[in-house]
Design a protein around this motif. Structure first.
Motif, mmCIF file in Angstrom:
data_model
loop_
_atom_site.group_PDB
_atom_site.id
_atom_site.type_symbol
_atom_site.label_atom_id
_atom_site.label_comp_id
_atom_site.label_asym_id
_atom_site.label_seq_id
_atom_site.Cartn_x
_atom_site.Cartn_y
_atom_site.Cartn_z
ATOM 1 N N THR A 47 27.323 -17.362 -18.087
ATOM 2 C CA THR A 47 25.982 -17.058 -17.562
ATOM 3 C C THR A 47 25.055 -18.264 -17.713
ATOM 4 O O THR A 47 24.305 -18.598 -16.798
ATOM 5 N N ASN A 51 23.395 -20.125 -14.577
ATOM 6 C CA ASN A 51 21.933 -20.229 -14.480
ATOM 7 C C ASN A 51 21.475 -21.682 -14.379
ATOM 8 O O ASN A 51 20.556 -21.999 -13.624
ATOM 9 N N SER A 55 19.526 -23.299 -11.275
ATOM 10 C CA SER A 55 18.224 -23.973 -11.482
ATOM 11 C C SER A 55 18.243 -25.352 -10.842
ATOM 12 O O SER A 55 17.262 -25.769 -10.213
#
Length: 156
Positions: A47, A51, A55
């Motif tokens: 995760t 992420n 980003s």
């Protein structure tokens, strides 16, 4: 060992080379990369990787044109550079600068503090992928073994 010795062939493991992956979208490609790194090293959180990749994509697509994308991010607590090479079964939209769908993906996950290494590897990758005959060879690979050999064979 000096950090300047980082080259594509010593960050790309055969088990992180994936041929003709079925992925339906850019998001799925990034999820797949994160899950795959986690499978190889369970101390790394998929995760977090996902992420961080997302980003970075929000700052601007890592699709560099001609069907190539180099998604990359930094990761807290990472002690080495990880490369993942994937060819896709079907090209996916990656918001690339030339609006062409992507079918070759090289992901780069680097330690939080590795700035110069990060840039050096990105430039090595961009240089390799700039050669259309080399990209064509990658696209023709039918299995992960030949894909890995092709990627690391023509070091400049």
């Amino acid at each position: 060992m000096s950090d300047s010795s980082l080259t594509i062939d010593n960050i790309l493991a055969p088990e992180l080379t994936l041929c003709r992956v079925a992925a339906s979208s850019k998001k799925r490609v990034l999820e797949f990369i994160a899950e795959y790194i986690h499978q190889q090293d369970e101390s790394l959180n998929d995760t977090d990787i996902f992420n961080n990749l997302v980003s970075r994509e929000r700052l601007g697509s890592t699709g560099i044109g001609d069907g190539i994308a180099i998604p990359h991010c930094r990761l807290d607590g990472l002690d080495r550079v990880i490369g993942v090479l994937m060819t896709l079964a079907e090209p996916v939209d990656f918001d690339s600068i030339d609006n062409q769908p992507v079918d070759i993906v090289f992901a780069l996950i680097v330690p939080k503090e590795a700035t110069s290494e990060h840039l050096e590897l990105l430039s090595q990758l961009a240089e390799k992928f700039n050669e259309s005959s080399f990209c064509e060879k990658l696209r023709q690979c039918q299995d992960t073994d030949s894909l890995h050999k092709t990627m690391i064979s023509n070091q400049n």
